[in-house]
Write a protein that holds these residues in place. Structure first.
Motif, PDB file in Angstrom:
ATOM      1  N   ALA A 167       5.601   6.739 -34.443  1.00  0.00           N
ATOM      2  CA  ALA A 167       4.600   5.897 -33.784  1.00  0.00           C
ATOM      3  C   ALA A 167       3.307   5.845 -34.587  1.00  0.00           C
ATOM      4  O   ALA A 167       2.664   4.787 -34.682  1.00  0.00           O
ATOM      5  N   GLU A 168       2.919   6.967 -35.168  1.00  0.00           N
ATOM      6  CA  GLU A 168       1.676   6.987 -35.951  1.00  0.00           C
ATOM      7  C   GLU A 168       1.807   6.144 -37.220  1.00  0.00           C
ATOM      8  O   GLU A 168       0.846   5.479 -37.632  1.00  0.00           O
ATOM      9  N   THR A 171       1.695   2.373 -35.921  1.00  0.00           N
ATOM     10  CA  THR A 171       0.373   1.917 -35.484  1.00  0.00           C
ATOM     11  C   THR A 171      -0.602   1.825 -36.664  1.00  0.00           C
ATOM     12  O   THR A 171      -1.446   0.929 -36.708  1.00  0.00           O
ATOM     13  N   ALA A 175      -2.360  -1.656 -37.552  1.00  0.00           N
ATOM     14  CA  ALA A 175      -3.822  -1.704 -37.438  1.00  0.00           C
ATOM     15  C   ALA A 175      -4.452  -2.419 -38.632  1.00  0.00           C
ATOM     16  O   ALA A 175      -5.559  -2.952 -38.527  1.00  0.00           O
ATOM     17  N   CYS A 180      -5.826  -7.922 -35.978  1.00  0.00           N
ATOM     18  CA  CYS A 180      -5.556  -6.840 -35.030  1.00  0.00           C
ATOM     19  C   CYS A 180      -6.863  -6.108 -34.723  1.00  0.00           C
ATOM     20  O   CYS A 180      -7.489  -5.548 -35.617  1.00  0.00           O
ATOM     21  N   CYS A 183      -4.887  -0.960 -31.902  1.00  0.00           N
ATOM     22  CA  CYS A 183      -3.457  -0.666 -31.882  1.00  0.00           C
ATOM     23  C   CYS A 183      -3.265   0.811 -31.559  1.00  0.00           C
ATOM     24  O   CYS A 183      -3.947   1.672 -32.138  1.00  0.00           O
ATOM     25  N   ALA A 184      -2.371   1.106 -30.619  1.00  0.00           N
ATOM     26  CA  ALA A 184      -2.109   2.494 -30.211  1.00  0.00           C
ATOM     27  C   ALA A 184      -0.751   2.560 -29.530  1.00  0.00           C
ATOM     28  O   ALA A 184      -0.186   1.532 -29.146  1.00  0.00           O
ATOM     29  N   TYR A 185      -0.216   3.765 -29.413  1.00  0.00           N
ATOM     30  CA  TYR A 185       1.024   3.902 -28.654  1.00  0.00           C
ATOM     31  C   TYR A 185       0.702   4.310 -27.221  1.00  0.00           C
ATOM     32  O   TYR A 185      -0.331   4.926 -26.935  1.00  0.00           O
ATOM     33  N   VAL A 201       4.370   0.479 -28.157  1.00  0.00           N
ATOM     34  CA  VAL A 201       3.186   0.252 -28.991  1.00  0.00           C
ATOM     35  C   VAL A 201       2.434  -0.941 -28.432  1.00  0.00           C
ATOM     36  O   VAL A 201       3.031  -1.974 -28.108  1.00  0.00           O
ATOM     37  N   ALA A 203      -0.924  -3.566 -28.972  1.00  0.00           N
ATOM     38  CA  ALA A 203      -1.906  -4.085 -29.912  1.00  0.00           C
ATOM     39  C   ALA A 203      -2.735  -5.156 -29.218  1.00  0.00           C
ATOM     40  O   ALA A 203      -2.255  -5.850 -28.319  1.00  0.00           O
ATOM     41  N   LEU A 244       6.833  -3.564 -29.173  1.00  0.00           N
ATOM     42  CA  LEU A 244       5.449  -3.943 -29.446  1.00  0.00           C
ATOM     43  C   LEU A 244       5.019  -5.014 -28.454  1.00  0.00           C
ATOM     44  O   LEU A 244       5.670  -6.057 -28.332  1.00  0.00           O
TER      45      LEU A 244
END
Length: 577
Positions: A167-168, A171, A175, A180, A183-185, A201, A203, A244
């Motif tokens: 996920a990191e 994102t 980002a 954008c 953006c984060a999970y 995710v 955005a 997403l």
């Protein structure tokens, strides 16, 4: 060939070890490859950039293993592994994934009964077809069925570390896409659940097109499941589904609240909104009659207009957080920054990969005030520990104490050990020898199937030992491989609270032990905790974040964690025996 990371190489070496075991190959060779797999997986530098000499400098990686690593990096395959794969009947390797089913027994099931899948094994057990085979009685069948259940449950969900790292990466990539704004999970991953199904995710952008294009073009994308203007779903090369969703920037807060969950928490917040004449959705918090937006852009504003303070995502499980928030009683949860040290780690003296100095230096680089080395004691016989070895290590610890790190006074080192709790609750080494350690962690490493009453007595006795300061990974579970031991946990917690013995929250992603639901129960008894990495390599030290996440899910505060205390206070606690 796609870029190859250390985890990919470690998986190949582990597969070779498994194949050797299944085919009846050299057991010592299989163990050598298992050790090499662990060494590679825990190596701080990427192997893809190392030369042949640097590869053989890695502990456990000899010339032959280094050659296979080089072949894999060069061609994406290893000839010897391909040859071994061809020798193994279809389905046998799948059977070896079942906890409690070793390679020899898996091969026997295939040769004698034609079983070649986990489902076929379950059917054969239900039909009592295994009972004519040597070594397959009713108790074995019970263990296998339990193992099949664990395998199926874990197979549908990703471990917390795997999901977080994926996920990191996603994102971070999204980002950087033009347009954008955020953006984060979200989802269960943001709540730090121990395993994760799909990754959500979120955005924020005015135009979703560029984000959707970038998402499906990510290197991790193996398959596009569905594609739209507001939601696109992919399956990654690891088989994990990632969804997403792109929302308007002014709906970010409402969307984060909605898609973080949990379902039960959201039901409660929607009920509160309804009683206030409001409607809560992924787009906004608005008035029912007029449709006018009350809050949407900030998650904090959504909660504020519900009459609540912002609730940390880890608590959003409908386990009393709504009531605590309403009454102003939400706890100030422990953070990773609160930890002053790590009290359960290993070196290459036993089953670790880093030397004492390497591990201590890495701890100093993390800014710790203190750091405990707790290598295994002699009752874990494969580690071949002796009094002479542990005393020699103590001299090394004393020599390094205070010499590492930029912090004033240097990193303070504690010399400890991880003891083994035997079936009767006794631990390694006599009391007078244990008194020489700064810290003793005691853990269950065997006899996991004792009856509930016997297991409870075992843990209570260990907790009452004046030389035991911490009970390590208390349930002894291995996520996806082994369930936790059965004990009267309330009796164990009461004993730990009475003796002032801390319970570990082990940060290893395959453990996360104590689990959050038991942490909640332990807190009611006034138990203290220790959040530890159980690091066996330098990279393992970074996994403390997962232990902290589990502690936070259990509502743990800084004051309840002994390795947030000052060294002076910690030493006073350790001298209590």
């Amino acid at each position: 060939m796609a870029a190859t990371g250390n985890k990919d190489i470690a998986a190949v070496l582990q597969e070779y070890a498994d194949l050797l075991a299944i085919t009846g190959g050299d057991a010592f060779k299989a163990r050598a490859y298992e050790r090499a797999a662990r060494a590679v997986g825990g190596h701080p530098a990427e192997l893809a950039g190392l030369g042949a000499k640097a590869l053989t400098d890695i502990p456990g990686v000899g010339k032959s293993i280094a050659g296979k690593v080089a072949e894999y990096l060069r061609t994406g395959t290893v000839t010897e592994i391909d040859e071994l794969r061809e020798r193994i009947p279809a389905g046998v390797r799948e059977l070896t994934r079942v906890p409690a089913l070793g390679p020899r027994k898996a091969l026997l099931l295939h040769d004698e009964l034609g079983i070649s899948s986990v489902d076929e094994l379950a059917e054969a057990i239900e039909g009592q077809r295994l009972r004519g085979l040597k070594g397959f009685g009713p108790k074995t069948e019970e263990k296998l069925l339990h193992g099949i259940g664990l395998l199926k449950a874990s197979g549908e969900r990703a471990p917390l570390d795997t999901a977080t790292e994926l996920a990191e990466r996603i994102t971070a990539a999204l980002a950087g896409v033009e347009g954008c704004e955020r953006c984060a999970y979200a989802g269960s991953l943001r709540r730090m659940r121990e395993t994760v199904g799909d990754i959500d995710v979120l955005a924020a952008a005015q135009d979703s097109g560029p984000l959707m294009e970038a998402f499906v073009a990510l290197p991790v994308t193996a398959e596009v499941i569905a594609r739209g203007t507001t939601k696109t779903s992919i399956r990654t090369t690891d088989g994990i589904q990632v969804d997403l969703r792109v929302v308007a920037p002014d709906s970010w807060g409402a969307a984060m609240q909605y898609f973080t969950g949990s379902r039960e928490h959201n039901i409660r917040t929607r009920e509160i909104a309804r009683r206030r004449g409001l409607k809560l959705s992924e787009y906004s918090l608005s008035r029912v009659k007029s449709g006018r937006r009350v809050a949407a852009e900030r998650e904090e504003d959504v909660y504020e207009h519900l009459g609540l303070p912002w609730i940390p995502p880890v608590l959003r499980e409908d386990r009393g957080e709504i009531e605590a928030a309403r009454d102003g009683e939400l706890p100030e949860l422990v953070t990773e920054g609160d930890l002053r040290g790590d009290l359960h780690t290993h070196t290459d003296l036993t089953d670790g990969l880093g030397t004492l100095e390497e591990m201590a230096r890495a701890a100093a680089d993390r800014g710790f005030t203190y750091y405990a080395v707790t290598d295994h004691a002699p009752d874990l016989r494969m580690q071949r520990m002796t009094k002479a070895k542990i005393l020699a290590q103590r001299e090394q610890v004393r020599a390094l104490d205070g010499t590492l790190g930029k912090r004033r006074g240097g990193l303070r080192l504690l010399h400890g050990t991880e003891l083994n709790i035997d079936p009767d609750g006794e631990v390694d080494w006599p009391a007078d020898f244990l008194a020489g350690f700064d810290l003793c962690v005691a853990s269950v490493h065997s006899h996991f199937d004792l009856p509930r009453a016997a297991m409870t007595r075992r843990l209570v006795k260990a907790a009452g030992n004046p030389h035991v300061h911490v009970i390590g990974h208390p349930t002894a579970r291995m996520l996806g491989k082994r369930g936790g031991i059965d004990a009267d946990w309330d009796e164990v917690f009461e004993a730990c609270a009475h003796s002032r013995t801390a319970l570990e929250i082990n940060a290893q992603p395959h453990r996360l032990d104590l689990p959050d639901e038991l942490i909640l129960r332990a807190r009611r008894h006034g138990v203290l905790f220790s959040i530890d990495s159980d690091a066996h390599s330098v990279p393992d030290l970074a996994q403390l974040r997962y232990g902290v996440g589990t502690a936070r899910r259990g509502w743990v505060t800084k004051a309840e964690v002994i390795n947030t205390w000052t060294l002076t206070r910690l030493r006073a606690f350790l001298r209590r025996g």
